[in-house]
Design an enzyme around this catalytic site. Structure first.
Site, PDB file in Angstrom:
ATOM      1  N   ASP A 281       0.862  -1.173   0.000  1.00 23.16           N
ATOM      2  CA  ASP A 281       0.000   0.000   0.000  1.00 23.16           C
ATOM      3  C   ASP A 281       0.906   1.232   0.000  1.00 23.16           C
ATOM      4  OD1 ASP A 281      -2.141   1.734   0.085  1.00 23.16           O
ATOM      5  OD2 ASP A 281      -3.192   0.674   1.686  1.00 23.16           O
TER       6      ASP A 281
HETATM    7  C1  BGC Z   1      -5.133   3.045   0.056  1.00 21.53           C
HETATM    8  C2  BGC Z   1      -5.196   2.031  -1.050  1.00 21.53           C
HETATM    9  C3  BGC Z   1      -5.071   2.707  -2.385  1.00 21.53           C
HETATM   10  C4  BGC Z   1      -3.772   3.476  -2.423  1.00 21.53           C
HETATM   11  C5  BGC Z   1      -3.495   4.175  -3.735  1.00 21.53           C
HETATM   12  C6  BGC Z   1      -3.960   3.971  -0.087  1.00 21.53           C
HETATM   13  O1  BGC Z   1      -4.134   5.060   0.742  1.00 21.53           O
HETATM   14  O2  BGC Z   1      -5.091   2.413   1.306  1.00 21.53           O
HETATM   15  O3  BGC Z   1      -6.403   1.331  -0.952  1.00 21.53           O
HETATM   16  O4  BGC Z   1      -5.158   1.774  -3.411  1.00 21.53           O
HETATM   17  O5  BGC Z   1      -3.797   4.438  -1.396  1.00 21.53           O
HETATM   18  O6  BGC Z   1      -4.233   5.335  -3.853  1.00 21.53           O
END
Ligand code: BGC
Length: 746
Positions: A281
């Protein structure tokens, strides 16, 4: 610009010192055997990796954010305001990866150039349909918009279990039951990947609350973990063969999820046989050597991390042998394998594809209609008669549109925000309303009625308006979003008081909820009808009107328990402190696998609404329940009859319970079906119970074991046993391997 941690990387320029004086690019090879479609994805990936230089390999494992960040500018090759970018190897005919959020549609990072796209209703709405075909169709639709927008990776597939009803991201997920959530999300991923793009499965694992998500240590007994959150992920993976898994922010039993040998190497890659790649993530990578050796394959949006761990530091670590060369080769092989297997290389994406918004809006509307849950309907207040003379529509910006949840999954609507200026207007906002006005749709359904709107800001005034109408429809909203949890189950902004006052003025008051997850309803006894619409998406207003007027007979069922009080929960208060995101603390999931209705059963708590609950404008009856073991599987047969006067869809649910063996809770959902029936019509249904749901996981032998003995098989309309009938069946002792297969393959 979204700032989600104080840990934004200082400078992109220093990310790749190793490439600063890189050797010149080798020439393009005359032959590119990995482009031969006749070879397997494994063979193609291996051949391509063999042809790469070390520098080319390293480029695959560190990804860029697709938006400006801090003082840094977006890498120009990325797509504007997107989630991520991974450079390709053009010399070898391998395209770059263009990544977009998320599970509800093509989202945009904040900025002046958002993409306006179709939004599905929330993940909870899709889960509430209990219809894998609906989940697949929704996935296929949003995946097609991703492809048309130039993306070949969709950061979708959220399947974190609802352990915490106040979790601000519940709306992205699929509820509290591993079987339901795993199957529904698995089908959504499959739909997305049917567009020859990669979908993730996320957030692996136990990212079940947002408070303190970057630091909290989620602690759980391993066997209980396998039977709950991991089972949901495992089932979703088996259904979909997702190309990528996104490891989560939090720690799990000690180490961070993205450097967790147990999670990544042992469970995901060894036990489940995952051949795709693990991406972190955004901001969830914390090391080079530990992350690489413990199973992380790609550092996402590295600007969010303290350091570009998979840049120069990884190159150094390989030189010193701290990370074996074979591990880097494996990382890249996994990334390329997913690209070959899903069709990303053979079907390159291109920005600017055509999107049929009318058609896609209809897919979203169908999902919303199938996912709305009629929670209460006394005296048949619903459906509304088309001849109704006066309708008061109150609150919830129902004149303008329908609410969406906040954070990275937010899809910007075509035509812009229907309600401007609400707070927060920055991350995880803006608070967004899709331009699908329930008021407009209600007026269209009842052209001869006088339909008046009151914004509900003054409860006494709204009550006066309601007192003059045949029926009052109160729209109640709860906005939640990524990075924050609801502070309680209560509806915000004195809406409880509004509903109570309107209900006091009009006996035919219907509450229409637009919310991110379970809410408390202190006014429930005072209102005859409640319709749960979740966040109903792009066409939510039309879908709501269709259900209210009975053009669509509601058939959604709750994928999560609505508690009667927070004291009933394993954690009456959310652990951690939202004001201290860097604080380290543990969340002890001592309830183990007893999540949701299992916990309520175990403790004897009576919920406000049970898991599986959902009313219809018709009635159903069950008969002829029988159950037998055949070919090593438990088959359950019965007949469902529509005993009412309108067509409708039922969701008969099969619950299984050991008579003497001990599980974490009295019963588990074993299977279900969704059955469409004309008035008076009957259908024979057969449900095959997922064998792992009849077993306990044994962590030492890594097997699923079913104890010999009697089991009660219950057919019911919900987890509380409405309309229940039961039979008892004898099961032999059995042992399944870690993937739930009959013979342990070692
Ligand atoms: C989230 C993810 C997301 C990623 C990219 C993170 O803050 O937890 O679910 O895919 O950002 O934007």
């Amino acid at each position: 610009m979204r700032i989600r941690s104080t840990l934004l990387a200082a400078a992109l320029a220093t990310a790749f010192p190793l490439f600063a004086n890189a050797a010149s690019t080798p020439p393009e090879p005359a032959q590119k055997p990995w482009l031969d479609r006749a070879l397997s994805a494994d063979q193609r990936a291996q051949l391509a990796v063999k042809a790469m230089t070390q520098e080319e390999k390293l480029r695959w494992v560190m990804a860029y954010f697709g938006n400006d960040f801090g003082k840094g500018k977006r890498i120009p090759e990325s797509l504007v305001q997107s989630a991520g970018y991974v450079p390709g190897t053009p010399r070898l005919g391998l395209p770059a990866l263009f990544e977009t959020d998320a599970g509800l549609g093509v989202a945009s990072q904040a900025g002046p150039n958002v993409r306006e796209r179709t939004s599905l209703p929330s993940g909870l709405a899709t889960a509430s349909t209990w219809d894998p075909k609906v989940a697949y169709a929704g996935g296929a639709m949003i995946g097609s918009e991703a492809r048309a927008s130039g993306f070949n990776v969709m950061l979708a597939g959220g399947v974190n279990l609802m352990r915490e009803p106040r979790n601000g991201r519940n709306f992205e997920y699929a509820g509290e039951d591993p079987l339901l959530a795993g199957i529904m999300v698995g089908h959504a991923i499959k739909g997305i990947e049917s567009n020859n793009i990669i979908s993730t499965l996320k957030h692996y694992a136990l990212n079940d609350q947002e408070t303190g998500r970057n630091e909290l240590d989620a602690r759980i007994d391993k066997a209980a973990f396998r039977m709950s959150d991991l089972l949901a992920m495992q089932l979703a993976f088996e259904q979909s063969d997702a190309g990528s898994v996104m490891c989560s922010y939090n720690r799990v039993n000690g180490p961070y999820a993205c450097e967790n040998d147990y999670l990544l190497n042992q469970v995901l890659k060894r036990d489940w046989g995952f051949k795709g790649f693990v991406m972190s993530d955004w901001g969830a990578t914390h090391s080079t050597v530990a992350a690489a050796n413990n199973g992380l394959d790609q550092q996402s949006g590295h600007e969010f991390d303290k350091s570009p761990y998979f840049g120069g530091a990884l190159q150094e670590a390989i030189k010193t042998g701290a990370v074996p060369q074979a591990r880097l080769d494996d990382m890249v092989t996994r990334i390329l394998r997913a690209m070959f297997a899903k069709g990303v290389v053979d079907n390159p994406v291109k920005e600017g594809g055509a999107i049929d918004f009318a058609k896609n809006g209809a897919v979203s509307r169908t999902t919303a209609e199938e996912g709305m849950v009629l929670l209460k309907n006394d005296n048949r207040v619903l459906p509304l008669a088309k001849t109704v003379r006066t309708i008061a529509v109150i609150g919830g910006h129902a004149d303008a549109g329908v609410l969406a949840g906040g954070g990275s999954s937010l899809v910007y609507p075509v035509g812009g925000n229907a309600v401007k200026g609400l707070k927060p207007d920055t991350w995880p906002g803006p608070v967004m309303y899709h331009n699908s006005s329930p008021l407009r749709a209600i007026r269209a359904q009842a052209p001869n009625a006088k339909v008046v709107y009151d914004d509900g800001l003054d409860a006494a005034r709204a009550a006066r308006v309601a007192s003059q109408a045949d029926v009052a429809l109160v729209f109640a909203t709860q906005w939640v979003g990524e990075a924050l949890d609801a502070t309680s189950l209560a509806l915000p902004d004195r809406q409880d008081d509004l509903i109570a006052q309107v209900a006091g003025a009009n006996q035919r008051t219907v509450v229409v909820l637009e919310n991110g997850g379970p809410v408390a309803m202190p006014w429930l006894a005072k209102v005859p009808a409640v319709l749960e619409t979740w966040y109903p998406g792009t066409s939510g207003g039309e879908a709501i009107a269709n259900v209210l007027f009975g053009n669509v007979n509601p058939s959604g069922h709750l994928p999560a328990t609505f508690p009667a009080a927070e004291q009933q929960l394993p954690r009456p208060k959310v652990d951690g402190d939202p004001a201290q995101p860097e604080m380290q603390f543990a969340v002890d999931y001592t309830e183990g696998a007893a999540v949701g209705y299992k916990w309520f059963d175990l403790k004897g708590h009576k919920p406000l609404f049970p898991f599986g609950h959902g009313l219809s404008y018709t009635t159903f009856s069950y008969s002829g329940l029988s159950s037998q073991m055949k070919d090593g599987r438990l088959h359950v047969r019965f007949k469902v009859t529509n005993t009412g006067s309108v067509a409708g869809k039922d969701v008969p649910q099969v619950y299984v319970a050991p008579v003497s063996a001990k599980w974490e809770a009295p019963k588990r959902l074993g299977g279900w079906d969704k059955v469409a029936l004309q008035p008076g019509e009957s259908k024979e249904v057969e449900v095959t119970v997922e064998p792992r749901v009849l077993a306990m996981f044994d962590e030492t032998s890594r097997t699923w074991r079913t104890a010999k003995g009697k089991y009660k098989v219950t057919l019911a309309e919900d987890a509380a046993g409405t309309n229940a009938s039961s039979v008892t069946v004898d099961l032999p002792a059995s042992t399944l391997d870690v993937r739930g297969r009959a013979r342990a393959a070692r």
